[in-house]
Enzyme design. Sequence first.
Site, PDB file in Angstrom:
ATOM      1  N   GLY A  93       0.817  -0.975  -0.129  1.00  0.00           N
ATOM      2  CA  GLY A  93       0.037   0.082   0.004  1.00  0.00           C
ATOM      3  C   GLY A  93       0.862   1.465   0.017  1.00  0.00           C
ATOM      4  O   GLY A  93       1.935   1.142  -0.050  1.00  0.00           O
ATOM      5  N   ASP A  94       0.061   2.489  -0.050  1.00  0.00           N
ATOM      6  CA  ASP A  94       1.039   3.679  -0.073  1.00  0.00           C
ATOM      7  C   ASP A  94       2.019   3.879  -1.286  1.00  0.00           C
ATOM      8  O   ASP A  94       2.776   4.591  -1.212  1.00  0.00           O
ATOM      9  CB  ASP A  94       1.552   3.848   1.145  1.00  0.00           C
ATOM     10  CG  ASP A  94       1.002   3.515   2.405  1.00  0.00           C
ATOM     11  OD1 ASP A  94      -0.313   4.125   2.423  1.00  0.00           O
ATOM     12  OD2 ASP A  94       1.260   2.916   3.167  1.00  0.00           O
ATOM     13  N   SER A 131       6.352  13.254 -10.096  1.00  0.00           N
ATOM     14  CA  SER A 131       5.822  14.316  -9.042  1.00  0.00           C
ATOM     15  C   SER A 131       4.384  14.062  -8.658  1.00  0.00           C
ATOM     16  O   SER A 131       3.735  13.227  -9.494  1.00  0.00           O
ATOM     17  CB  SER A 131       5.995  15.578  -9.468  1.00  0.00           C
ATOM     18  OG  SER A 131       4.898  16.194 -10.038  1.00  0.00           O
ATOM     19  N   LYS A 191      -1.194   5.340  -5.333  1.00  0.00           N
ATOM     20  CA  LYS A 191      -2.251   5.197  -6.191  1.00  0.00           C
ATOM     21  C   LYS A 191      -3.366   6.387  -6.674  1.00  0.00           C
ATOM     22  O   LYS A 191      -3.742   6.224  -7.441  1.00  0.00           O
ATOM     23  CB  LYS A 191      -3.241   3.859  -5.544  1.00  0.00           C
ATOM     24  CG  LYS A 191      -2.634   2.673  -5.524  1.00  0.00           C
ATOM     25  CD  LYS A 191      -3.526   1.631  -4.789  1.00  0.00           C
ATOM     26  CE  LYS A 191      -3.902   1.535  -3.454  1.00  0.00           C
ATOM     27  NZ  LYS A 191      -2.636   1.652  -2.608  1.00  0.00           N
ATOM     28  N   ASN A 203     -10.003   2.508   6.386  1.00  0.00           N
ATOM     29  CA  ASN A 203      -8.192   2.278   6.668  1.00  0.00           C
ATOM     30  C   ASN A 203      -7.628   2.929   5.395  1.00  0.00           C
ATOM     31  O   ASN A 203      -6.324   2.891   5.432  1.00  0.00           O
ATOM     32  CB  ASN A 203      -8.084   1.174   7.122  1.00  0.00           C
ATOM     33  CG  ASN A 203      -8.611   0.026   6.070  1.00  0.00           C
ATOM     34  OD1 ASN A 203      -9.345   0.029   5.499  1.00  0.00           O
ATOM     35  ND2 ASN A 203      -7.965  -1.185   6.493  1.00  0.00           N
ATOM     36  N   GLY A 241      -6.108   5.191   2.119  1.00  0.00           N
ATOM     37  CA  GLY A 241      -6.178   6.564   2.079  1.00  0.00           C
ATOM     38  C   GLY A 241      -5.552   6.936   0.773  1.00  0.00           C
ATOM     39  O   GLY A 241      -4.358   6.421   0.301  1.00  0.00           O
ATOM     40  N   HIS A 242      -6.263   7.790   0.215  1.00  0.00           N
ATOM     41  CA  HIS A 242      -5.604   8.300  -1.384  1.00  0.00           C
ATOM     42  C   HIS A 242      -5.622   9.798  -1.290  1.00  0.00           C
ATOM     43  O   HIS A 242      -6.578  10.715  -0.845  1.00  0.00           O
ATOM     44  CB  HIS A 242      -6.495   7.869  -2.416  1.00  0.00           C
ATOM     45  CG  HIS A 242      -6.316   6.574  -2.863  1.00  0.00           C
ATOM     46  ND1 HIS A 242      -7.394   5.955  -3.519  1.00  0.00           N
ATOM     47  CD2 HIS A 242      -5.747   5.527  -2.494  1.00  0.00           C
ATOM     48  CE1 HIS A 242      -7.002   4.589  -3.633  1.00  0.00           C
ATOM     49  NE2 HIS A 242      -5.992   4.287  -3.057  1.00  0.00           N
ATOM     50  N   GLN A 262      -5.133  -0.217  -0.294  1.00  0.00           N
ATOM     51  CA  GLN A 262      -4.146  -1.209   0.269  1.00  0.00           C
ATOM     52  C   GLN A 262      -3.152  -1.607  -0.715  1.00  0.00           C
ATOM     53  O   GLN A 262      -3.108  -1.146  -1.740  1.00  0.00           O
ATOM     54  CB  GLN A 262      -4.422  -2.163   1.480  1.00  0.00           C
ATOM     55  CG  GLN A 262      -5.037  -1.704   2.697  1.00  0.00           C
ATOM     56  CD  GLN A 262      -6.704  -1.387   2.627  1.00  0.00           C
ATOM     57  OE1 GLN A 262      -7.315  -2.415   2.076  1.00  0.00           O
ATOM     58  NE2 GLN A 262      -6.913  -0.715   3.302  1.00  0.00           N
ATOM     59  N   ALA A 317      -1.487   9.071   9.450  1.00  0.00           N
ATOM     60  CA  ALA A 317      -0.321  10.247   9.735  1.00  0.00           C
ATOM     61  C   ALA A 317       0.889   9.443  10.322  1.00  0.00           C
ATOM     62  O   ALA A 317       1.832   9.904  10.983  1.00  0.00           O
ATOM     63  CB  ALA A 317      -0.459  11.240  10.477  1.00  0.00           C
ATOM     64  N   ARG A 318       0.893   7.901  10.188  1.00  0.00           N
ATOM     65  CA  ARG A 318       2.006   7.159  11.125  1.00  0.00           C
ATOM     66  C   ARG A 318       3.087   7.149   9.871  1.00  0.00           C
ATOM     67  O   ARG A 318       2.889   7.329   8.744  1.00  0.00           O
ATOM     68  CB  ARG A 318       1.389   5.556  11.075  1.00  0.00           C
ATOM     69  CG  ARG A 318       0.407   5.471  12.389  1.00  0.00           C
ATOM     70  CD  ARG A 318       0.251   3.960  12.286  1.00  0.00           C
ATOM     71  NE  ARG A 318      -0.517   3.349  11.410  1.00  0.00           N
ATOM     72  CZ  ARG A 318      -0.726   2.106  11.365  1.00  0.00           C
ATOM     73  NH1 ARG A 318      -0.297   1.319  12.585  1.00  0.00           N
ATOM     74  NH2 ARG A 318      -1.342   1.447  10.553  1.00  0.00           N
ATOM     75  N   THR A 341      -1.770   8.715   4.671  1.00  0.00           N
ATOM     76  CA  THR A 341      -2.784   9.619   4.529  1.00  0.00           C
ATOM     77  C   THR A 341      -3.918   9.703   5.724  1.00  0.00           C
ATOM     78  O   THR A 341      -4.542  10.601   6.053  1.00  0.00           O
ATOM     79  CB  THR A 341      -3.380   9.656   3.162  1.00  0.00           C
ATOM     80  OG1 THR A 341      -2.505   9.530   2.003  1.00  0.00           O
ATOM     81  CG2 THR A 341      -4.695  10.382   3.012  1.00  0.00           C
ATOM     82  N   VAL A 342      -4.254   8.499   5.805  1.00  0.00           N
ATOM     83  CA  VAL A 342      -5.105   8.390   7.139  1.00  0.00           C
ATOM     84  C   VAL A 342      -4.810   8.383   8.404  1.00  0.00           C
ATOM     85  O   VAL A 342      -5.396   9.001   9.162  1.00  0.00           O
ATOM     86  CB  VAL A 342      -6.076   6.839   6.912  1.00  0.00           C
ATOM     87  CG1 VAL A 342      -6.879   6.436   7.893  1.00  0.00           C
ATOM     88  CG2 VAL A 342      -6.627   6.764   5.510  1.00  0.00           C
TER      89      VAL A 342
END
Length: 429
Positions: free
Chosen positions: A12-13, A414, A16, A38, A40-41, A223, A301-302, A298-299
């Site tokens: 994930g991350d 970018s 996407k 859970n 986040g985009h 994910q 902030a970890r 995104t969701v």
Amino acid sequence: MANVTVIGAQWGDEGKGKIVDWLATRADAVVRFQGGHNAGHTLVVRDQTYKLSLLPSGIVTGTLSLIGNGVVLDPWALRDEMARLEGQGVSITADNFGIADNCPLILPLHRDLDGLREAAAGKGKIGTTGRGIGPAYEDKVGRRAIRVCDLAHLDAIEPQLDRLCAHHDALRAGFGQEKVDRAALLDELREIAPFVGQFAQPVWKRLNEVRKSGAKILFEGAQGVLLDVDHGTYPFVTSSNTVSGTVASGSGLGPNAAGFVLGIVKAYTTRVGSGPFPTELEDETGQRLGERGHEFGTVTARKRRCGWFDAVLVRQTCALSGVTGIALTKIDVLDGFETIRICTGYRLGDEVLDYLPAHAADQVRVEPIYEEIEGWEGTTVGARSWADLPAQAIKYIRRIEELIECPVASVSTSPERDDTILVRDPFAD
């Protein structure tokens, strides 16, 4: 024209959001088919940034956006997200947005259970987001879920609440908690029902009509494949199937609906939360990747864990999901590195493996085998053609193609939508 399915081909991350946003401008419908809020985009469109969790990315451009039955829906989180986007000028109506009427709901009791379990897990923590996703999927397969369609029949819901509460009351007792407050739960459901009801519909039927008209459908995965409940780094996974095959069951269309499967792949590797990560860098290089890549969820902030590109994992996920081509993102983060490493295999004791083994203990023990590639001078930021890229960056991309046995369909340089090198159009015939 072909349909397109976008899935994350790592943990994930992978970026996407930008790719889906770019494709959504050319699709006639965008569909979420698994996961919950859970995911986040982040979309960057000109000078505006949109953060999405449940809403399909097409909603920003006014494209028909649908939440399929494979998603578990927190209706209160959805209402908050919609209010935030509407505050940014996004129009969301029953004409451009719909929710599957057979979609299971995430309830407050699911969030409670998620938090109680994780707090009690000690060293066995999975690293969930605490949003109730897993418990909601458990109730779905346990045949005790409250679904979207039930909100129109709340006067007859007592037998379902009996079944649901019998299960959760026993679990809560084990944690020393009071029983579910049924009256309060029913009040909350009655309060949210009109909001959900205006969008509820048989999404499978609407999608079939869209498909018969010859329209282009974009399926938006959440994910990544390495978090798939069957094929990921179990038990450090999500609670749904994240592979492209889930399009069929999670949307109500047949198995041939997926079309072009576009795997989103970061030019290095990141992971949020617990679990094995063979190429993780817990040094200055890992820190540099994280800082340059702005690696925060995104969701949640970890902070994301960072490491070199793992070709073994991506080759495996591309095979598992039938990936047609990959979109390589964040190549610009590698600008200025003197040397870059790619993992080409693993050592496990005396063995050399070309795949990630299934057992968690073996996944932790594998040692990456690296190939070193010379880095490049100059920048890839904003490149929109191969001619704009340094020669060594092109060499790196071509080597990735060889190792993962899958072609590159596009390269993102970018967060901006137009900063993309298109090699193959996923929506082409």
